[in-house]
Design an enzyme around this catalytic site. Structure first.
Site, PDB file in Angstrom:
ATOM      1  CB  VAL A 126     -76.214  30.311  -9.078  1.00 50.47           C
ATOM      2  CG1 VAL A 126     -75.991  29.264 -10.154  1.00 50.47           C
ATOM      3  CG2 VAL A 126     -75.225  30.114  -7.930  1.00 50.47           C
ATOM      4  CD  GLU A 127     -80.859  29.561 -12.331  1.00 48.17           C
ATOM      5  OE1 GLU A 127     -80.714  29.870 -13.530  1.00 48.17           O
ATOM      6  OE2 GLU A 127     -80.987  28.385 -11.950  1.00 48.17           O
TER       7      GLU A 127
END
Length: 326
Positions: A126-127
């Site tokens: 996600v990051e």
């Protein structure tokens, strides 16, 4: 050991830089609040004002940073759109490839820290799309801009001081470090204070490199979760049904679980999976494509929100981790 070798090279160009700079560049060492910043940096981290001056003379004000922080994705999107960004076929396949490539590192981190390997991978997915999108901003510029020119500056004022300490401890050149517009760095997008507190040397090579070393990045994410109370083997979140209107007083009222499952049931919440009545939980509402979705978040869901306060973020991480188990 300080940046003396780096500063020696910098000092030779400071005069030229100041002459050639426009008002948007290299002016933070002349800012009215610089002396306060330098004094606090020296008091808290023992870094002399001359070093702060040397680096902040090179920092540029980035209007793009101020524009970006004024419109964070979590506030401009609903869950049904936010989910589409992170629960894609490409990101899921990329996560499985990342897990296969780093299977030993993930297994070791899971064993040592008690955090599921899929959750570690999902955070990194996600990051930064598994380390591939770590940010294009020079952290020196983004944090200086936010520390001195953003109205809600205290957070970034603290992070800029920590950034200089981080660079000193890890023997890094502050002028070359890249990250997000908010100063988050590496595979897991740690802000400087988190880097100082939770980054670990995963392969014991004497360095904590969260930009290029997957061993350090994976272990550091796992350590962050453990230090914030991740409960090994416990659930994260489950879908629930609601009835009546009593539940409305508690929905999204707190990220931290402050009600028991029994209390929520009494307010018209019906779990879809077994849960003990005395288990702490929070009632979450997100806007899905077919209307409101209601979820019961347990303590591990709260731990994910310690990484990023957005409930949508935490749900995206959880659902991506579930896809990575298949």
């Amino acid at each position: 050991m300080r940046f003396k070798g780096l500063i020696a090279g910098t000092a030779a160009i400071i005069g030229t830089t100041l002459v050639l700079s426009t008002p948007a560049q290299a002016a933070y060492d002349q800012h009215p609040r610089f002396e306060q910043f330098a004094a606090e940096l020296e008091k808290e981290y023992k870094i002399p004002p001359a070093e702060a001056k040397a680096w902040l003379s090179q920092a540029e004000k980035l209007n793009s940073v101020l524009e970006a922080i004024a419109r964070p994705a979590e506030k401009s999107k609903e869950w049904y759109d936010y989910r589409k960004i992170f629960l894609t076929k490409k990101r899921i396949e990329g996560g499985k490839a990342f897990m296969a490539e780093h299977a030993e590192l993930l297994a070791a981190a899971e064993k040592k820290y008690g955090v599921r390997k899929e959750v570690i991978a999902a955070i990194i997915g996600v990051e930064t799309f598994y380390g591939k999108r770590q940010g294009r901003y020079r952290v020196l510029d983004s944090l200086a801009t936010l520390a001195f020119d953003y109205p809600k500056r205290p957070l970034f004022w603290r992070e800029l001081k920590a950034f200089f300490s981080l660079a000193e401890k890890e023997q890094l050149d502050p002028a070359t470090i890249k990250g997000s517009y908010a100063g988050a760095m590496g595979y897991g997008q740690f802000i400087p204070t988190s880097y100082l507190s939770y980054a670990v040397d995963g392969d014991r090579d004497g360095k904590r490199d969260l930009w290029a070393n997957p061993a350090d990045a994976i272990a550091s994410v796992a350590n962050y979760f453990k230090r914030h109370g991740w409960r090994d083997g416990e659930p994260v979140v489950q879908r629930v049904r609601v009835a009546g209107d009593k539940y409305q007083d508690v929905v999204n009222d707190s990220r931290k679980p402050k009600w028991t499952a029994a209390e929520l049931k009494a307010l018209g919440v019906t779990p879809t999976e077994p849960i003990e009545d005395d288990k702490p939980a929070a009632l979450i509402r997100l806007q899905g494509e077919k209307g409101a979705e209601f979820w019961l978040g347990e303590y591990n869901f709260y731990v994910i929100t310690r990484y990023n306060h957005s409930r949508m973020y935490a749900m995206a991480v959880h659902q991506l981790s579930e896809e990575l188990t298949k």
